[in-house]
Design a protein around this motif. Structure first.
Motif, PDB file in Angstrom:
ATOM      1  N   ILE A 185      32.538   6.690 -16.194  1.00  0.00           N
ATOM      2  CA  ILE A 185      33.862   6.618 -16.797  1.00  0.00           C
ATOM      3  C   ILE A 185      34.019   7.857 -17.662  1.00  0.00           C
ATOM      4  N   ALA A 186      35.087   8.635 -17.450  1.00  0.00           N
ATOM      5  CA  ALA A 186      35.279   9.884 -18.186  1.00  0.00           C
ATOM      6  C   ALA A 186      36.598   9.851 -18.951  1.00  0.00           C
ATOM      7  N   PRO A 187      36.572   9.424 -20.213  1.00  0.00           N
ATOM      8  CA  PRO A 187      37.807   9.363 -20.998  1.00  0.00           C
ATOM      9  C   PRO A 187      38.208  10.733 -21.554  1.00  0.00           C
ATOM     10  N   GLY A 188      39.466  10.793 -21.986  1.00  0.00           N
ATOM     11  CA  GLY A 188      39.961  11.955 -22.707  1.00  0.00           C
ATOM     12  C   GLY A 188      39.903  11.708 -24.196  1.00  0.00           C
ATOM     13  N   TYR A 189      41.051  11.712 -24.865  1.00  0.00           N
ATOM     14  CA  TYR A 189      41.091  11.521 -26.312  1.00  0.00           C
ATOM     15  C   TYR A 189      41.042  10.023 -26.636  1.00  0.00           C
ATOM     16  N   VAL A 190      39.897   9.581 -27.152  1.00  0.00           N
ATOM     17  CA  VAL A 190      39.710   8.170 -27.475  1.00  0.00           C
ATOM     18  C   VAL A 190      39.792   7.978 -28.989  1.00  0.00           C
ATOM     19  N   ASN A 191      40.563   7.016 -29.401  1.00  0.00           N
ATOM     20  CA  ASN A 191      40.705   6.689 -30.813  1.00  0.00           C
ATOM     21  C   ASN A 191      39.499   5.851 -31.253  1.00  0.00           C
ATOM     22  N   ALA A 192      38.358   6.523 -31.334  1.00  0.00           N
ATOM     23  CA  ALA A 192      37.092   5.842 -31.626  1.00  0.00           C
ATOM     24  C   ALA A 192      36.131   6.836 -32.253  1.00  0.00           C
ATOM     25  N   GLY A 193      35.109   6.307 -32.913  1.00  0.00           N
ATOM     26  CA  GLY A 193      34.056   7.138 -33.463  1.00  0.00           C
ATOM     27  C   GLY A 193      34.542   8.133 -34.501  1.00  0.00           C
ATOM     28  N   LEU A 194      34.001   9.357 -34.415  1.00  0.00           N
ATOM     29  CA  LEU A 194      34.344  10.387 -35.383  1.00  0.00           C
ATOM     30  C   LEU A 194      35.830  10.733 -35.322  1.00  0.00           C
ATOM     31  N   SER A 195      36.386  10.786 -34.113  1.00  0.00           N
ATOM     32  CA  SER A 195      37.809  11.100 -33.970  1.00  0.00           C
ATOM     33  C   SER A 195      38.663  10.082 -34.713  1.00  0.00           C
ATOM     34  N   LYS A 196      38.319   8.814 -34.571  1.00  0.00           N
ATOM     35  CA  LYS A 196      39.089   7.759 -35.243  1.00  0.00           C
ATOM     36  C   LYS A 196      39.013   7.906 -36.765  1.00  0.00           C
ATOM     37  N   GLU A 207      48.783  12.466 -34.377  1.00  0.00           N
ATOM     38  CA  GLU A 207      50.048  12.702 -33.675  1.00  0.00           C
ATOM     39  C   GLU A 207      49.977  13.991 -32.855  1.00  0.00           C
ATOM     40  N   THR A 208      49.368  15.018 -33.408  1.00  0.00           N
ATOM     41  CA  THR A 208      49.203  16.280 -32.684  1.00  0.00           C
ATOM     42  C   THR A 208      48.367  16.082 -31.430  1.00  0.00           C
ATOM     43  N   ALA A 209      47.256  15.335 -31.557  1.00  0.00           N
ATOM     44  CA  ALA A 209      46.402  15.059 -30.394  1.00  0.00           C
ATOM     45  C   ALA A 209      47.172  14.275 -29.338  1.00  0.00           C
ATOM     46  N   LYS A 210      47.909  13.282 -29.788  1.00  0.00           N
ATOM     47  CA  LYS A 210      48.673  12.446 -28.855  1.00  0.00           C
ATOM     48  C   LYS A 210      49.689  13.268 -28.073  1.00  0.00           C
ATOM     49  N   LEU A 211      50.347  14.192 -28.748  1.00  0.00           N
ATOM     50  CA  LEU A 211      51.383  14.990 -28.088  1.00  0.00           C
ATOM     51  C   LEU A 211      50.814  16.013 -27.113  1.00  0.00           C
ATOM     52  N   ARG A 217      49.805   9.419 -25.342  1.00  0.00           N
ATOM     53  CA  ARG A 217      49.191   8.324 -26.081  1.00  0.00           C
ATOM     54  C   ARG A 217      47.677   8.518 -26.088  1.00  0.00           C
ATOM     55  N   LEU A 218      47.056   8.012 -27.129  1.00  0.00           N
ATOM     56  CA  LEU A 218      45.601   8.043 -27.245  1.00  0.00           C
ATOM     57  C   LEU A 218      45.010   6.821 -26.563  1.00  0.00           C
ATOM     58  N   ILE A 219      43.760   6.939 -26.157  1.00  0.00           N
ATOM     59  CA  ILE A 219      43.045   5.830 -25.525  1.00  0.00           C
ATOM     60  C   ILE A 219      42.371   5.006 -26.608  1.00  0.00           C
ATOM     61  N   GLU A 220      42.476   3.701 -26.506  1.00  0.00           N
ATOM     62  CA  GLU A 220      41.783   2.818 -27.435  1.00  0.00           C
ATOM     63  C   GLU A 220      40.443   2.383 -26.827  1.00  0.00           C
ATOM     64  N   ALA A 221      39.493   2.043 -27.682  1.00  0.00           N
ATOM     65  CA  ALA A 221      38.154   1.672 -27.216  1.00  0.00           C
ATOM     66  C   ALA A 221      38.197   0.501 -26.234  1.00  0.00           C
ATOM     67  N   TYR A 222      39.057  -0.481 -26.488  1.00  0.00           N
ATOM     68  CA  TYR A 222      39.114  -1.641 -25.606  1.00  0.00           C
ATOM     69  C   TYR A 222      39.604  -1.268 -24.211  1.00  0.00           C
ATOM     70  N   GLU A 223      40.384  -0.177 -24.100  1.00  0.00           N
ATOM     71  CA  GLU A 223      40.861   0.260 -22.793  1.00  0.00           C
ATOM     72  C   GLU A 223      39.729   0.888 -21.976  1.00  0.00           C
ATOM     73  N   ASP A 247      42.060  10.383 -18.640  1.00  0.00           N
ATOM     74  CA  ASP A 247      42.341  11.322 -19.723  1.00  0.00           C
ATOM     75  C   ASP A 247      43.832  11.508 -19.993  1.00  0.00           C
ATOM     76  N   GLY A 248      44.657  10.632 -19.435  1.00  0.00           N
ATOM     77  CA  GLY A 248      46.090  10.714 -19.700  1.00  0.00           C
ATOM     78  C   GLY A 248      46.753  11.953 -19.129  1.00  0.00           C
ATOM     79  N   GLY A 249      46.057  12.645 -18.227  1.00  0.00           N
ATOM     80  CA  GLY A 249      46.613  13.842 -17.608  1.00  0.00           C
ATOM     81  C   GLY A 249      46.174  15.134 -18.256  1.00  0.00           C
ATOM     82  N   LEU A 250      45.281  15.094 -19.232  1.00  0.00           N
ATOM     83  CA  LEU A 250      44.824  16.316 -19.894  1.00  0.00           C
ATOM     84  C   LEU A 250      44.242  17.337 -18.922  1.00  0.00           C
ATOM     85  N   SER A 251      43.539  16.842 -17.908  1.00  0.00           N
ATOM     86  CA  SER A 251      42.911  17.742 -16.946  1.00  0.00           C
ATOM     87  C   SER A 251      43.912  18.472 -16.060  1.00  0.00           C
TER      88      SER A 251
END
Length: 255
Positions: A185-196, A207-211, A217-223, A247-251
């Motif tokens: 599983i390869a996530p992009g920006y996850v609202n978890a850990g140090l980032s959270k 908000e900057t990361a999300k945009l 939108r950011l990925i939540e850990a449960y997702e 990754d929400g299309g980041l790639s």
């Protein structure tokens, strides 16, 4: 009966947000959860209350995933406790935020040891265990889109995740004949850990990361946990050696 009733799930880096969300996801489906992390049990209690509140059956072991013998001992201990293992979620990781010019040899080696070698130690032990006990098990690597997209200031992390992706493919091919499935599983920006932690303090940075994300939108850990649960389902018995990129299309963006 719940789909994961009496099955056993190993999760390394077990006190992290994604690990705990994954433990909840499997536990709610009846699984027993074996967590490991570098922290002492006394330091883990606050995090583990999440599982206790939902009456999920779990074990916690302090394990340095970077030490092969410690990983082997953990796998054996879980087997002695519950008599089986069905899933290994290879999640433990660390990150050093420095440029290639600035990162020290010690920091580079330490990060590769945890993120790549530690991932190998757990995945190898899980595959050997599944093979020995004739279990159609699942190994899921928690990867990252940083495995294929260049990220400044996290070189060791990116290199380790790229190596993990090839390890996933090598293992998937080697163990396919035994019906052992290996995926990433390869996530992009996850609202978890140090980032959270940073984003909780700085809503503007969140908000900057999300945009930056095409889906905005950011990925939540449960997702992430939901996708790990999904990839292990019997309905996906033809899925192995794959990378599920979320990754929400980041790639899709140009560097």
């Amino acid at each position: 009966m719940k789909p994961w009733e009496n099955k056993v799930v190993l999760i390394s880096g077990g006190l992290g947000d994604i690990a705990l969300a994954t433990a909840l996801a499997f536990g709610r489906e009846g699984a027993k959860i074996a967590l490991s992390d570098i922290r002492m049990p006394a330091d883990a209690n606050g995090k583990l209350e999440l599982l206790q509140r939902e009456n999920i059956t779990f074990l916690y072991n302090q394990v340095d995933i970077a030490v092969a013998a410690a990983v082997s001992e953990w796998v054996n201990a879980v087997h002695l406790s519950w008599g089986r293992i069905d899933v290994a979620v290879v999640n433990a990781a660390t990150v050093t935020m420095q440029s290639i010019a600035d990162i020290s040899a010690a920091a580079w080696q330490a990060e590769i040891q945890v993120n790549l070698n530690g991932a190998f130690f757990l995945a190898q032990q899980a595959a050997i265990y599944f093979s020995k006990h004739h279990i159609k098990g699942n190994i899921v690597f928690l990867g990252s889109w940083a495995a294929h997209a260049v990220h400044p200031y996290i070189p060791a992390y990116s290199v380790a995740k790229a190596g993990m992706r090839m390890l996933c493919k090598c293992m998937a091919l080697e163990f396919a004949a035994q019906d052992i499935r290996v995926n990433e599983i390869a996530p992009g920006y996850v609202n978890a850990g140090l980032s959270k932690e940073v984003w909780d303090q700085r809503a503007d940075l969140a908000e900057t990361a999300k945009l930056k994300v095409p889906l905005q939108r950011l990925i939540e850990a449960y997702e992430v946990a939901a996708q790990i649960l999904w990839i292990c389902a019997d309905a996906n018995r033809h899925l192995t050696g794959s990378c599920l990129l979320m990754d929400g299309g980041l790639s899709l963006l140009r560097p």
